[in-house]
Design an enzyme around this catalytic site. Structure first.
Site, PDB file in Angstrom:
ATOM      1  CD  GLU A  85      -2.114   1.180   3.053  1.00  0.00           C
ATOM      2  OE1 GLU A  85      -2.896   2.062   3.388  1.00  0.00           O
ATOM      3  OE2 GLU A  85      -1.699   0.304   3.848  1.00  0.00           O
ATOM      4  CG  ASP A 113      16.297  -1.351  11.018  1.00  0.00           C
ATOM      5  OD1 ASP A 113      17.072  -0.717  11.757  1.00  0.00           O
ATOM      6  OD2 ASP A 113      16.452  -1.432   9.780  1.00  0.00           O
TER       7      ASP A 113
HETATM    8  P1  ADP Z   1      14.948   0.540   2.439  1.00  0.00           P
HETATM    9  O1  ADP Z   1      14.448  -0.853   2.658  1.00  0.00           O
HETATM   10  O2  ADP Z   1      15.789   0.647   1.232  1.00  0.00           O
HETATM   11  O3  ADP Z   1      15.635   1.115   3.663  1.00  0.00           O
HETATM   12  P2  ADP Z   1      12.512   1.947   3.071  1.00  0.00           P
HETATM   13  O4  ADP Z   1      11.495   0.890   3.288  1.00  0.00           O
HETATM   14  O5  ADP Z   1      13.108   2.561   4.297  1.00  0.00           O
HETATM   15  O6  ADP Z   1      13.664   1.440   2.115  1.00  0.00           O
HETATM   16  O7  ADP Z   1      11.816   3.052   2.159  1.00  0.00           O
HETATM   17  C1  ADP Z   1      12.545   4.145   1.637  1.00  0.00           C
HETATM   18  C2  ADP Z   1      11.657   5.364   1.569  1.00  0.00           C
HETATM   19  O8  ADP Z   1      10.533   5.104   0.735  1.00  0.00           O
HETATM   20  C3  ADP Z   1      11.062   5.764   2.926  1.00  0.00           C
HETATM   21  O9  ADP Z   1      11.902   6.635   3.625  1.00  0.00           O
HETATM   22  C4  ADP Z   1       9.754   6.417   2.545  1.00  0.00           C
HETATM   23  O10 ADP Z   1       9.980   7.787   2.243  1.00  0.00           O
HETATM   24  C5  ADP Z   1       9.363   5.718   1.251  1.00  0.00           C
HETATM   25  N1  ADP Z   1       8.355   4.678   1.497  1.00  0.00           N
HETATM   26  C6  ADP Z   1       8.558   3.437   1.985  1.00  0.00           C
HETATM   27  N2  ADP Z   1       7.427   2.734   2.046  1.00  0.00           N
HETATM   28  C7  ADP Z   1       6.462   3.545   1.559  1.00  0.00           C
HETATM   29  C8  ADP Z   1       5.054   3.391   1.356  1.00  0.00           C
HETATM   30  N3  ADP Z   1       4.437   2.250   1.627  1.00  0.00           N
HETATM   31  N4  ADP Z   1       4.374   4.434   0.833  1.00  0.00           N
HETATM   32  C9  ADP Z   1       5.007   5.588   0.519  1.00  0.00           C
HETATM   33  N5  ADP Z   1       6.324   5.790   0.688  1.00  0.00           N
HETATM   34  C10 ADP Z   1       7.052   4.790   1.204  1.00  0.00           C
END
Ligand code: ADP
Length: 321
Positions: free
Chosen positions: A108, A229
């Site tokens: 989502e 984390d």
């Molecule tokens: P990684 O696994 O590479 O560390 P993240 O899961 O932390 O990546 O996601 C990186 C960035 O993407 C987040 O800081 C956020 O800004 C954006 N993001 C992650 N998940 C979502 C989501 N479900 N909807 C909108 N933006 C998201």
């Protein structure tokens, strides 16, 4: 935060290719799959938002061979966190394997911005989430006069979850101290020895592991569901509520959850104040926090190399004092 350091960075970027985009289209049964241009390059993966027939999704992709395992763990973690009904996380939709290598996690899309005004609410939610399983256990134990209802509290998780891209060994264990020492610290020290040939750290570990029980004197530790984390880069807020994402979930000691944010920053005082209003600190808290940060230092050393050796060794030395 240490010099020039972001948690789990830098990362090789990989935008989903045409083949993967076609797979996503088929899996979501959507004729529209259009990039919104909102990409979120995280520390490990590449993120990209897409408009579909039924709404917007966020796709994280990675070309590493173990990406599927990593995303399956993330997906299971998100489901468990969502299942508490306490915290807000993106709902996972599906994990797809890229025929050209790697995989992606479709979830989502949540419109979010940096966590500021709602940090106190997140502290409260995280503490309540940590208490949920403990309360459940207390209830089950009351019912457990009937033997078939007996509940055995265990630490671990039903799937492998990754902190960064390194897998965490999550086999269930009734003993938290043994679980943390073996599945978390020992695993990371062995990886260092194998991948980086570091003998100095492993020698210090043989001295440290003997004294680990002293950090847990008089502690009765019950399993809490952890994000695993939880630093500032993995939390945000919508207009109404805090959001957490990118978990490395498992059932563990609730205090473990606070160690990485203390190490890398990201949360304001109000987060911790609300947290401790629900779960007050107990004697030995600071020493255990230092012990728990050791896992994250080791994990960063294993991810990003010897730049982390000095700080990791300093933590080990302080624990040995
Ligand atoms: P990684 O696994 O590479 O560390 P993240 O899961 O932390 O990546 O996601 C990186 C960035 O993407 C987040 O800081 C956020 O800004 C954006 N993001 C992650 N998940 C979502 C989501 N479900 N909807 C909108 N933006 C998201």
């Amino acid at each position: 935060m240490e010099e020039g350091m972001t948690s789990h960075s830098p990362c090789p970027m990989a935008t989903p290719n045409m083949k993967l985009e076609n797979l996503i289209k088929a899996a979501l049964n959507t004729s529209t799959l259009k990039r919104t241009g909102q990409s979120g390059g995280g520390c490990i993966n590449q993120g990209e938002a897409y408009i579909t027939d039924t709404g917007t999704v966020f796709v994280k992709s990675n070309s590493k061979p173990k990406a599927k395992l990593m995303f399956e763990g993330e997906s299971e973690g998100l489901k468990a966190l969502a299942g508490t009904g306490i915290v807000t996380v993106p709902q996972p939709i599906t994990v797809l394997e890229n025929p050209d290598g790697g995989a992606c996690l479709v979830m989502e899309f949540i419109e979010m911005k940096g966590l500021r005004s709602l940090a106190h609410k997140l502290g409260d939610e995280i503490a309540k989430m940590h208490m949920q399983n403990v309360n459940l256990e207390n209830r089950s134990n009351r019912i457990s006069e009937k033997p078939q209802m007996e509940y055995i509290p265990q630490f671990g998780f039903h799937a492998t979850t990754c902190c960064g891209y390194i897998p965490q060994e999550n086999e269930w264990n009734e003993d938290w101290v043994a679980f943390f020492a073996q599945n978390r610290l020992d695993y990371q020290f062995r990886l260092l020895e194998r991948e980086k040939g570091d003998r100095e750290a492993i020698e210090m570990w043989s001295r440290l592991q003997i004294i680990i029980p002293k950090f847990f004197k008089d502690q009765r530790i019950r399993p809490s569901l952890l994000h695993g984390d939880l630093w500032g880069g993995n939390a945000a807020q919508t207009k109404r509520h805090p959001v957490i994402f990118d978990p490395a979930a498992f059932y563990g000691h609730h205090e473990y959850e606070l160690a990485i944010s203390g190490m890398f920053g990201g949360f304001t005082r109000s987060f911790y104040d609300s947290y401790h209003k629900v779960i007050p600190k107990t004697p030995g808290f600071e020493g255990r926090q230092r012990l728990y940060t050791l896992f994250h230092y080791l994990n960063h050393w294993n991810h990003f190399g010897d730049g982390y050796k000095k700080s990791t060794m300093a933590v080990i030395k302080s624990l040995l004092k």
